[in-house]
Motif scaffolding. Structure first.
Motif, PDB file in Angstrom:
ATOM      1  N   THR A 146       0.850  -1.200   0.000  1.00 13.91           N
ATOM      2  CA  THR A 146       0.000   0.000   0.000  1.00 13.91           C
ATOM      3  C   THR A 146       0.881   1.244   0.000  1.00 13.91           C
ATOM      4  OG1 THR A 146      -0.170  -0.059   2.410  1.00 13.91           O
ATOM      5  CG2 THR A 146      -1.937  -1.136   1.174  1.00 13.91           C
ATOM      6  N   GLY A 147       1.722   1.326  -1.001  1.00 13.97           N
ATOM      7  CA  GLY A 147       2.609   2.469  -1.111  1.00 13.97           C
ATOM      8  C   GLY A 147       3.736   2.449  -0.102  1.00 13.97           C
ATOM      9  N   ASP A 148       3.992   1.297   0.481  1.00 14.38           N
ATOM     10  CA  ASP A 148       5.022   1.153   1.520  1.00 14.38           C
ATOM     11  C   ASP A 148       4.826   2.197   2.617  1.00 14.38           C
ATOM     12  OD1 ASP A 148       7.194  -0.107   2.704  1.00 14.38           O
ATOM     13  OD2 ASP A 148       8.656   1.198   1.704  1.00 14.38           O
ATOM     14  N   SER A 149       3.561   2.346   3.030  1.00 14.27           N
ATOM     15  CA  SER A 149       3.201   3.378   3.998  1.00 14.27           C
ATOM     16  C   SER A 149       2.228   2.819   5.025  1.00 14.27           C
ATOM     17  CB  SER A 149       2.555   4.551   3.259  1.00 14.27           C
ATOM     18  OG  SER A 149       1.893   5.406   4.143  1.00 14.27           O
ATOM     19  N   TRP A 150       2.588   2.953   6.296  1.00 14.56           N
ATOM     20  CA  TRP A 150       1.660   2.550   7.344  1.00 14.56           C
ATOM     21  C   TRP A 150       0.404   3.399   7.292  1.00 14.56           C
ATOM     22  CZ3 TRP A 150       2.025  -1.918   9.406  1.00 14.56           C
ATOM     23  CH2 TRP A 150       3.256  -2.505   9.647  1.00 14.56           C
ATOM     24  N   LEU A 151       0.556   4.678   7.075  1.00 14.71           N
ATOM     25  CA  LEU A 151      -0.595   5.574   7.067  1.00 14.71           C
ATOM     26  C   LEU A 151      -1.580   5.181   5.968  1.00 14.71           C
ATOM     27  CD1 LEU A 151      -1.924   7.973   8.385  1.00 14.71           C
ATOM     28  CD2 LEU A 151      -0.621   9.464   6.861  1.00 14.71           C
ATOM     29  N   TRP A 152      -1.084   4.942   4.774  1.00 13.71           N
ATOM     30  CA  TRP A 152      -1.979   4.551   3.683  1.00 13.71           C
ATOM     31  C   TRP A 152      -2.629   3.192   3.969  1.00 13.71           C
ATOM     32  CZ3 TRP A 152      -4.869   6.892   0.598  1.00 13.71           C
ATOM     33  CH2 TRP A 152      -5.373   6.320  -0.543  1.00 13.71           C
ATOM     34  N   PHE A 153      -1.880   2.281   4.576  1.00 18.32           N
ATOM     35  CA  PHE A 153      -2.433   0.990   4.971  1.00 18.32           C
ATOM     36  C   PHE A 153      -3.615   1.188   5.915  1.00 18.32           C
ATOM     37  CE2 PHE A 153      -2.456  -2.410   8.240  1.00 18.32           C
ATOM     38  CZ  PHE A 153      -2.813  -3.491   7.450  1.00 18.32           C
ATOM     39  N   TYR A 154      -3.453   2.053   6.932  1.00 18.50           N
ATOM     40  CA  TYR A 154      -4.535   2.279   7.898  1.00 18.50           C
ATOM     41  C   TYR A 154      -5.715   3.017   7.280  1.00 18.50           C
ATOM     42  CZ  TYR A 154      -1.304   0.599  11.418  1.00 18.50           C
ATOM     43  OH  TYR A 154      -0.446  -0.177  12.145  1.00 18.50           O
ATOM     44  N   ILE A 155      -5.456   3.900   6.354  1.00 17.67           N
ATOM     45  CA  ILE A 155      -6.553   4.587   5.659  1.00 17.67           C
ATOM     46  C   ILE A 155      -7.376   3.577   4.864  1.00 17.67           C
ATOM     47  CG2 ILE A 155      -7.094   6.190   3.777  1.00 17.67           C
ATOM     48  CD1 ILE A 155      -4.733   7.919   4.838  1.00 17.67           C
ATOM     49  N   LEU A 156      -6.695   2.728   4.097  1.00 22.84           N
ATOM     50  CA  LEU A 156      -7.406   1.701   3.330  1.00 22.84           C
ATOM     51  C   LEU A 156      -8.114   0.709   4.244  1.00 22.84           C
ATOM     52  CD1 LEU A 156      -4.954   0.870   0.421  1.00 22.84           C
ATOM     53  CD2 LEU A 156      -7.237   1.874   0.240  1.00 22.84           C
ATOM     54  N   TYR A 157      -7.446   0.279   5.300  1.00 25.19           N
ATOM     55  CA  TYR A 157      -8.036  -0.656   6.251  1.00 25.19           C
ATOM     56  C   TYR A 157      -9.323  -0.058   6.825  1.00 25.19           C
ATOM     57  CZ  TYR A 157      -8.305  -4.141   9.955  1.00 25.19           C
ATOM     58  OH  TYR A 157      -8.726  -5.170  10.766  1.00 25.19           O
ATOM     59  N   SER A 158      -9.256   1.204   7.229  1.00 25.13           N
ATOM     60  CA  SER A 158     -10.429   1.883   7.802  1.00 25.13           C
ATOM     61  C   SER A 158     -11.549   2.016   6.773  1.00 25.13           C
ATOM     62  CB  SER A 158     -10.054   3.269   8.320  1.00 25.13           C
ATOM     63  OG  SER A 158      -9.103   3.143   9.339  1.00 25.13           O
ATOM     64  N   TRP A 159     -11.185   2.307   5.548  1.00 25.27           N
ATOM     65  CA  TRP A 159     -12.178   2.427   4.474  1.00 25.27           C
ATOM     66  C   TRP A 159     -12.933   1.114   4.295  1.00 25.27           C
ATOM     67  CZ3 TRP A 159     -15.124   5.288   1.573  1.00 25.27           C
ATOM     68  CH2 TRP A 159     -15.613   4.802   0.372  1.00 25.27           C
ATOM     69  N   TYR A 160     -12.218   0.005   4.198  1.00 28.12           N
ATOM     70  CA  TYR A 160     -12.876  -1.300   4.035  1.00 28.12           C
ATOM     71  C   TYR A 160     -13.674  -1.666   5.278  1.00 28.12           C
ATOM     72  CZ  TYR A 160     -10.117  -1.905  -0.186  1.00 28.12           C
ATOM     73  OH  TYR A 160      -9.565  -1.744  -1.425  1.00 28.12           O
ATOM     74  N   TRP A 161     -13.171  -1.304   6.439  1.00 27.42           N
ATOM     75  CA  TRP A 161     -13.897  -1.600   7.669  1.00 27.42           C
ATOM     76  C   TRP A 161     -15.216  -0.821   7.717  1.00 27.42           C
ATOM     77  CZ3 TRP A 161     -15.395   1.165  12.035  1.00 27.42           C
ATOM     78  CH2 TRP A 161     -15.799   0.395  13.115  1.00 27.42           C
TER      79      TRP A 161
END
Length: 169
Positions: A89-104
């Motif tokens: 996810t762009g090698d980014s924790w922040l982007w990972f959490y944004i996507l994770y939150s979106w799917y959640w």
């Protein structure tokens, strides 16, 4: 030095605003080799065993954290899969959490049909649960695990069917 890192991290985690400090100090997922476990009840909701948090695994108790730090088991493997996903996810924790939150958040409407659907049908969790018993999976995906992308393309009925199929094994 290694244990000092745990002690410092544990004291930082007791403050809810510490997330900003951790965000600024977090390493890119590709630069994270192993995720040490620490205990902190503030960030981890009851009912969940562990949480990947900017390159650390957060547990409820220090005993659980010590177990994860000394034994590579299914739980540690599950959380390490999240590390590999963050690399895609762009090698980014922040982007990972944004996507994770979106799917959640998108899965919340399914919570009436299936308990914890927002969590269990999240594409990131589906990949992690499917492969958490395969200890070679993390090693095979050193550049990142991206099976979650296929789950993200599915509608919720399809995700539920896939989830049911690998949870019955």
């Amino acid at each position: 030095m290694f244990f000092g890192l745990f002690r410092n991290f544990a004291s930082v985690m007791r403050n809810p605003l510490s997330i900003l400090r951790l965000l600024m100090k977090a390493k890119r997922p590709s630069r994270t080799v192993d995720m040490p476990a620490v205990s902190d009840t503030f960030w981890l909701r009851s009912g969940y065993e562990a949480l990947t948090f900017f390159g650390f695994i957060v547990t409820h108790t220090q005993r659980e954290a010590d177990h994860i730090n000394h034994h590579y088991d299914e739980l540690k493997n599950h959380e390490m899969i999240h590390l590999r996903q963050a690399q895609t996810t762009g090698d980014s924790w922040l982007w990972f959490y944004i996507l994770y939150s979106w799917y959640w958040m998108r899965g919340l409407c399914w919570s009436r049909r299936m308990k914890h659907a927002a969590y269990l049908l999240n594409p990131f969790e589906m990949e992690a649960y499917k492969h958490m018993h395969d200890f070679s999976y993390v090693g095979q995906h050193r550049e990142g695990a991206d099976e979650w992308r296929e789950y993200a393309k599915m509608n919720y009925e399809e995700r539920r069917a896939v989830y049911d199929s690998f949870m019955k094994r």
